[in-house]
Design a protein around this motif. Structure first.
Motif, PDB file in Angstrom:
ATOM      1  N   TYR A 113       0.866  -1.176   0.000  1.00  0.00           N
ATOM      2  CA  TYR A 113       0.000   0.000   0.000  1.00  0.00           C
ATOM      3  C   TYR A 113       0.902   1.226   0.000  1.00  0.00           C
ATOM      4  O   TYR A 113       1.810   1.335   0.820  1.00  0.00           O
ATOM      5  CB  TYR A 113      -0.878  -0.020   1.251  1.00  0.00           C
ATOM      6  CG  TYR A 113      -2.052   0.936   1.204  1.00  0.00           C
ATOM      7  CD1 TYR A 113      -3.318   0.486   0.850  1.00  0.00           C
ATOM      8  CD2 TYR A 113      -1.900   2.282   1.531  1.00  0.00           C
ATOM      9  CE1 TYR A 113      -4.399   1.341   0.814  1.00  0.00           C
ATOM     10  CE2 TYR A 113      -2.976   3.145   1.493  1.00  0.00           C
ATOM     11  CZ  TYR A 113      -4.232   2.669   1.141  1.00  0.00           C
ATOM     12  OH  TYR A 113      -5.301   3.526   1.098  1.00  0.00           O
ATOM     13  N   PRO A 114       0.690   2.169  -0.923  1.00  0.00           N
ATOM     14  CA  PRO A 114       1.574   3.347  -0.995  1.00  0.00           C
ATOM     15  C   PRO A 114       1.574   4.137   0.307  1.00  0.00           C
ATOM     16  O   PRO A 114       0.548   4.244   0.984  1.00  0.00           O
ATOM     17  CB  PRO A 114       0.962   4.174  -2.137  1.00  0.00           C
ATOM     18  CG  PRO A 114       0.150   3.207  -2.931  1.00  0.00           C
ATOM     19  CD  PRO A 114      -0.361   2.192  -1.956  1.00  0.00           C
ATOM     20  N   GLU A 115       2.720   4.698   0.629  1.00  0.00           N
ATOM     21  CA  GLU A 115       2.842   5.495   1.848  1.00  0.00           C
ATOM     22  C   GLU A 115       2.549   6.961   1.558  1.00  0.00           C
ATOM     23  O   GLU A 115       2.754   7.453   0.451  1.00  0.00           O
ATOM     24  CB  GLU A 115       4.256   5.365   2.432  1.00  0.00           C
ATOM     25  CG  GLU A 115       4.592   3.955   2.908  1.00  0.00           C
ATOM     26  CD  GLU A 115       5.983   3.890   3.523  1.00  0.00           C
ATOM     27  OE1 GLU A 115       6.687   4.925   3.506  1.00  0.00           O
ATOM     28  OE2 GLU A 115       6.349   2.822   4.024  1.00  0.00           O
ATOM     29  N   ASN A 116       2.056   7.651   2.579  1.00  0.00           N
ATOM     30  CA  ASN A 116       1.886   9.115   2.542  1.00  0.00           C
ATOM     31  C   ASN A 116       1.101   9.588   1.314  1.00  0.00           C
ATOM     32  O   ASN A 116       1.487  10.549   0.641  1.00  0.00           O
ATOM     33  CB  ASN A 116       3.249   9.804   2.584  1.00  0.00           C
ATOM     34  CG  ASN A 116       4.087   9.378   3.768  1.00  0.00           C
ATOM     35  OD1 ASN A 116       3.574   9.302   4.889  1.00  0.00           O
ATOM     36  ND2 ASN A 116       5.346   9.071   3.533  1.00  0.00           N
ATOM     37  N   ILE A 117      -0.009   8.918   1.037  1.00  0.00           N
ATOM     38  CA  ILE A 117      -0.791   9.254  -0.154  1.00  0.00           C
ATOM     39  C   ILE A 117      -1.279  10.694  -0.117  1.00  0.00           C
ATOM     40  O   ILE A 117      -1.176  11.433  -1.106  1.00  0.00           O
ATOM     41  CB  ILE A 117      -1.979   8.280  -0.308  1.00  0.00           C
ATOM     42  CG1 ILE A 117      -1.469   6.904  -0.746  1.00  0.00           C
ATOM     43  CG2 ILE A 117      -3.003   8.818  -1.316  1.00  0.00           C
ATOM     44  CD1 ILE A 117      -2.545   5.844  -0.831  1.00  0.00           C
ATOM     45  N   ILE A 118      -1.817  11.117   1.012  1.00  0.00           N
ATOM     46  CA  ILE A 118      -2.354  12.486   1.097  1.00  0.00           C
ATOM     47  C   ILE A 118      -1.247  13.510   0.892  1.00  0.00           C
ATOM     48  O   ILE A 118      -1.438  14.516   0.192  1.00  0.00           O
ATOM     49  CB  ILE A 118      -3.098  12.684   2.430  1.00  0.00           C
ATOM     50  CG1 ILE A 118      -4.384  11.841   2.424  1.00  0.00           C
ATOM     51  CG2 ILE A 118      -3.429  14.162   2.646  1.00  0.00           C
ATOM     52  CD1 ILE A 118      -5.138  11.833   3.731  1.00  0.00           C
ATOM     53  N   ASP A 119      -0.085  13.260   1.460  1.00  0.00           N
ATOM     54  CA  ASP A 119       1.052  14.177   1.252  1.00  0.00           C
ATOM     55  C   ASP A 119       1.464  14.208  -0.214  1.00  0.00           C
ATOM     56  O   ASP A 119       1.804  15.269  -0.753  1.00  0.00           O
ATOM     57  CB  ASP A 119       2.241  13.759   2.121  1.00  0.00           C
ATOM     58  CG  ASP A 119       2.005  14.029   3.604  1.00  0.00           C
ATOM     59  OD1 ASP A 119       1.132  14.858   3.921  1.00  0.00           O
ATOM     60  OD2 ASP A 119       2.683  13.398   4.439  1.00  0.00           O
ATOM     61  N   GLN A 120       1.443  13.039  -0.867  1.00  0.00           N
ATOM     62  CA  GLN A 120       1.765  12.988  -2.298  1.00  0.00           C
ATOM     63  C   GLN A 120       0.807  13.856  -3.110  1.00  0.00           C
ATOM     64  O   GLN A 120       1.212  14.589  -4.016  1.00  0.00           O
ATOM     65  CB  GLN A 120       1.659  11.552  -2.818  1.00  0.00           C
ATOM     66  CG  GLN A 120       2.772  10.609  -2.408  1.00  0.00           C
ATOM     67  CD  GLN A 120       2.564   9.249  -3.059  1.00  0.00           C
ATOM     68  OE1 GLN A 120       2.327   9.152  -4.255  1.00  0.00           O
ATOM     69  NE2 GLN A 120       2.649   8.185  -2.256  1.00  0.00           N
ATOM     70  N   ILE A 121      -0.464  13.761  -2.775  1.00  0.00           N
ATOM     71  CA  ILE A 121      -1.480  14.525  -3.498  1.00  0.00           C
ATOM     72  C   ILE A 121      -1.310  16.023  -3.246  1.00  0.00           C
ATOM     73  O   ILE A 121      -1.341  16.836  -4.179  1.00  0.00           O
ATOM     74  CB  ILE A 121      -2.892  14.050  -3.101  1.00  0.00           C
ATOM     75  CG1 ILE A 121      -3.121  12.612  -3.612  1.00  0.00           C
ATOM     76  CG2 ILE A 121      -3.965  14.991  -3.650  1.00  0.00           C
ATOM     77  CD1 ILE A 121      -4.384  11.963  -3.089  1.00  0.00           C
TER      78      ILE A 121
END
Length: 199
Positions: A113-121
């Motif tokens: 599962y990808p990490e820090n998705i919200i930060d990436q967005i």
């Protein structure tokens, strides 16, 4: 003249994506919009993706939203937000529930599962609103009402009266769940204005 609005709802099976689209459609119809709805179920019963496209306008001819054309993406889960992000138009809004539901390949150890998705967005400069919709729904009495918390936030983005949303909820949700869902809608509606959250 009713301004056209394209809303993409993305989640996984069991999160109430379809119910949310029915409430939106009922509210929009009552507000005078023409509506087209398209639903995609990817193994929904096993936690697969569920995507609903809702197009509102004076006259709508196609139910499908093209990449880069969604005014709002309502994401019920983080990975689904990332997966469908290409459909958001420049200047569009992403409303996201900060919940993570691991798909089968992750549970089986075949993927991560990808990490820090919200930060990436956020790093992409996207207009994103993060809600603790599941937590708020639990506080309102039922975790399954997270979809309606998200609808409450969406309601702040659309030119549809709050009373019309409430009527659509009453017409769509079973009576025994209406009180909880009204509270969940209020939680999302107030969270979207920054005036408070929770029940």
């Amino acid at each position: 003249m009713l301004k056209p609005v394209d809303v993409l709802m993305v989640g996984v099976g069991g999160q109430g994506t379809i119910l949310a689209s029915k409430v939106l459609a009922a509210a929009a119809r009552a507000a005078g919009y023409d509506i087209k709805v398209s639903e995609i179920h990817g193994m929904a019963q096993r936690g697969g993706s569920v995507v609903t496209q809702v197009r509102l306008g004076e006259k709508v001819y196609s139910p499908l939203i093209s990449q880069g054309e969604a005014d709002v993406i309502l994401a019920f889960e983080e990975l689904e937000a990332l997966r469908w992000l290409a459909y958001l138009k420049p200047g569009g809004t992403l409303i996201i529930n900060n919940q993570q539901i691991y798909p089968v390949p992750v549970l089986a150890g075949a993927a991560q599962y990808p990490e820090n998705i919200i930060d990436q967005i956020k790093a992409r400069g996207i207009n994103v609103q993060v809600l603790e919709a599941t937590k708020q729904a639990i506080a309102c009495g039922n975790a399954k009402a997270a979809n309606v918390v998200l609808l409450g936030a969406l309601a702040q983005k659309l030119p549809i009266e709050e009373a019309t949303w409430r009527q659509a909820l009453a017409a769509t949700v079973p009576p025994r769940f209406l009180e909880v869902n009204n509270a969940a809608f209020t939680a999302g509606f107030t969270a979207a204005t920054g005036s408070g959250a929770g029940c």
